[in-house]
Design an enzyme around this catalytic site. Structure first.
Site, short mmCIF file in Angstrom:
data_model
loop_
_atom_site.label_atom_id
_atom_site.label_comp_id
_atom_site.label_asym_id
_atom_site.label_seq_id
_atom_site.Cartn_x
_atom_site.Cartn_y
_atom_site.Cartn_z
CG ASP A 167 11.48 3.12 9.73
OD1 ASP A 167 12.60 3.58 9.38
OD2 ASP A 167 10.40 3.63 9.40
CG ASP A 179 -0.50 1.94 12.38
OD1 ASP A 179 -1.66 1.52 12.55
OD2 ASP A 179 0.01 2.05 11.26
N1 ARG Z 1 -4.52 5.45 7.72
C1 ARG Z 1 -4.66 4.06 7.92
C2 ARG Z 1 -4.94 3.75 9.36
O1 ARG Z 1 -4.69 4.56 10.19
C3 ARG Z 1 -3.48 3.29 7.37
C4 ARG Z 1 -2.28 3.22 8.24
C5 ARG Z 1 -1.18 2.48 7.56
N2 ARG Z 1 -0.10 2.19 8.47
C6 ARG Z 1 1.16 2.23 8.14
N3 ARG Z 1 2.02 1.97 9.06
N4 ARG Z 1 1.56 2.51 6.92
O2 ARG Z 1 -5.45 2.72 9.70
#
Ligand code: ARG
Length: 410
Positions: free
Chosen positions: A14, A128
């Protein structure tokens, strides 16, 4: 002059596609910034030079790798430990801790390269994006934030095609099984078969907690003012200490989590995590607090801890309330000094001993043997006054006759 954008770059599909997409759709120059927060810990580490070369091959005018492992450990994992931080009581904030570290460096690189915007490769469904954008706004409200993956609507197949069309070198297999996010504090595993919350996570999702150790063992963690400083008496800085514990604790298969979690954007998601060092340290640290924190301080701290975890989970690392809570937690840790003995055996890790030069555990007060120093005669009056209010209530308002003890004079 062409406008510049600093992109948070991971080396994956990505963000590699994002380099070219930003050039094409925004007419900008892209500076790729990869931040090493301890990715690949379970698999021998990341090849950062290869990551850098991939960014350049994708079209970036510059590619920077920042080693932020020690900073991540000292300035982000340690405060989380002081706060016993677990979102919704279980998740030790693995990904939520790394995003503000990355943001700090994105903003610094944006300044250094004269960029007017930062970009990230997150989709619109996760936490994120919130952490990147709210974090950036808190540090640099003047910078624009671009989120190409939220706009482009490319499926995984379309992204692979796009990469092929632009000769973007990527190392993906057609059937990528899971979406992984990893740092020193642990690993988050999503997608694939585990999107069905009923499905047991297959063994192949785990890399940090593969049970290889066969004999039980014990390990002694030393703490100074809430910070772990030694393993079995050997002094270690936070980063190597966390790395060593990940290997040791992980080899007993301890540190797995399987939870359904509330994302900030309103989605419930099934999350699989591995965080052997973090969960062992959290166990040990909280136990040492039981021994060294005065009761009222401890009770108040426990009330504030979930709030801290929520703020950080929700992208508010750089916020006034989080800062103020940090000040409280720092003050609370002054006497959290001592040692905790952990035992490890077949998937389990638990505390079997603790001691401290400033322990509030007083053997003379606690013991039932002859060395007892407790003034038993003080208890009688104390308990009578403690119960005086309810005794009066029982007599006057509940009609329970008999004269409450302590009300004899009335
Ligand atoms: N659900 C978790 C959080 O919000 C994990 C996020 C994982 N991030 C990712 N880009 N795969 O902190």
């Amino acid at each position: 002059m062409t406008k510049r954008v600093v992109l948070a770059y991971s080396g994956g599909l990505d963000t590699s596609v994002a380099v070219r997409w930003l050039m094409e759709h925004h007419g900008v120059e892209v500076v790729a910034v990869a931040v090493d927060v301890g990715q690949g810990a379970g698999a021998g580490g990341e090849d950062w030079e290869a990551v850098r070369q991939r960014a350049l091959a994708a079209g970036a005018v510059e590619a920077v790798v920042v080693d932020a492992r020690a900073e991540m450990a000292e300035d982000f994992c340690m405060p989380a430990l002081a706060a016993n931080a677990k979102y919704e009581g279980r998740y030790p904030l693995v990904s939520a801790l790394s995003r503000p570290v990355i943001v700090k460096h994105l903003v610094a690189e944006a300044r250094r390269h004269g960029a007017g915007a930062v970009a990230h490769g997150c989709t619109g469904k996760g936490n994120d994006q919130v952490r990147f954008e709210v974090g950036t706004r808190s540090l640099a409200p003047d910078l624009e934030v671009l989120a190409p993956a939220r706009v482009w609507g490319l499926t995984r197949e379309a992204s692979i095609e796009y990469a092929a069309r632009w000769d973007i070198p990527i190392t993906v297999t057609k059937e990528k099984l899971y979406s992984i996010d990893e740092n020193l504090w642990g690993k988050a595993i999503e997608c694939g078969a585990i999107e069905d919350p009923w499905n047991r996570p297959p063994e192949d999702v785990y890399t940090m907690t593969v049970p290889t150790a066969t004999e039980p063992t014990e390990v002694v963690l030393g703490f100074e003012s809430g910070v772990p400083v030694s393993v079995d008496g050997r002094p270690l800085r936070p980063e190597p200490l966390i790395a060593e514990l990940n290997a040791l604790v992980g080899s007993y298969g301890f540190g797995r989590l399987d939870v359904v979690e509330n994302r900030r954007v309103g989605i419930k998601s099934r999350e699989t995590y591995e965080a052997p060092a973090a969960l062992a340290l959290l166990l040990a640290h909280a136990d040492l607090e039981d021994l060294t924190l005065e009761r009222d301080l401890h009770h108040e701290k426990v009330r504030l801890e979930p709030r801290w975890a929520e703020l950080v989970y929700d992208g508010l690392w750089f916020s006034p309330l989080k800062q103020a809570l940090d000040a409280f937690f720092v003050e609370s840790q002054r006497h959290v000094t001592g040692e905790v003995r952990l035992r490890l055996d077949r998937g389990r890790c638990w505390v079997v001993g603790r001691r401290s030069p400033v322990s509030l555990y007083d053997h003379g007060l606690a013991t039932y043997d002859a060395t007892d120093t407790f003034r038993h005669e003080d208890a009688e009056g104390f308990v009578r006054l403690w119960g005086l209010g309810v005794a009066t209530w029982a007599e006057v308002q509940q009609g329970r006759a008999g004269g409450a003890p302590g009300r004899a004079g009335r």
